[in-house]
Design an enzyme around this catalytic site. Sequence first.
Site, short mmCIF file in Angstrom:
data_model
loop_
_atom_site.label_atom_id
_atom_site.label_comp_id
_atom_site.label_asym_id
_atom_site.label_seq_id
_atom_site.Cartn_x
_atom_site.Cartn_y
_atom_site.Cartn_z
CE1 TYR A 1 -113.82 -16.91 -62.92
CE2 TYR A 1 -115.17 -18.64 -63.89
CZ TYR A 1 -114.76 -17.32 -63.84
OH TYR A 1 -115.29 -16.41 -64.71
CG HIS A 2 -107.31 -19.98 -58.98
ND1 HIS A 2 -106.37 -20.98 -58.85
CD2 HIS A 2 -106.86 -19.17 -59.97
CE1 HIS A 2 -105.40 -20.79 -59.73
NE2 HIS A 2 -105.67 -19.70 -60.42
CG PHE A 3 -112.27 -24.21 -56.20
CD1 PHE A 3 -111.94 -25.09 -55.18
CD2 PHE A 3 -112.07 -24.60 -57.51
CE1 PHE A 3 -111.44 -26.35 -55.46
CE2 PHE A 3 -111.56 -25.86 -57.80
CZ PHE A 3 -111.24 -26.73 -56.78
#
Length: 257
Positions: free
Chosen positions: A177-179
Amino acid sequence: MEDGDRHIKKKIQGEISDDSQSALTRYRNIVVGPGGGAFLVRYELSMLFLSGMKGALGLYARQKLFPGLFGNCGRKAVFGADIILRSPRAVSLGDNVVISDGAIIDGRSDSDPGMAIGDRSIIGQRAMLLCKEGSITIGSDVGVGACSGLYAVGTNKLTIGDNCLIGPYCYFGGTMYHFDDIETPMRLQGHDLKGGIKVGNDCWFGAGASVMDGVTIGDGAVVASGAVVTRDVAPLTIVAGVPAKVMRRRDDLDRKK
């Protein structure tokens, strides 16, 4: 987050939580997949009465009636008890495919077909093959071990060549996931998609091996048990460790003396 990934996230979440659609419509879109009312009835009756039927009678009944649920199904496919099928019309099976007890086959995808499994391949007990809007292609004579998870998220493609051995509890997918946005929950930021995974022919993955998104594994490679593969693996190469590193090549003549 890339626009395509944002669109996929919104599509999936929207179909699950869209109050403007009835629960039946959402169920058909997410679980059953495309097909008219007659197909929905056939799917429901098959899952209700045949999926959990034990013994030889269950095997025989599923062998006769389950093929009609798939987009394409070759000759003499074998379906174990308690398997879960989602969007089966997006799934293509070759001849003599075996799907063992408790396996999950989810073809939900924008590709056609979403999932294809080649001749004589065996999907082990409680293995999970989940398209999740991507596509999965498995060659002929492949063994997928019990409780393994094969995922193709978003626009990713998971491709496995012929004659591959995948041990139990393996994991293919590995999207992150992007974070970067600390104000937005990570689950809403979308995936960092890298195109999926490509596995060549005649590869062997030991129990518990993991292959991350964006990796290509060459023909004849060996991945040791518990290894986590984050980079491409050259043909005929043996890798092990976390992250996986090259141990040697299978054709290293000095090692064979």
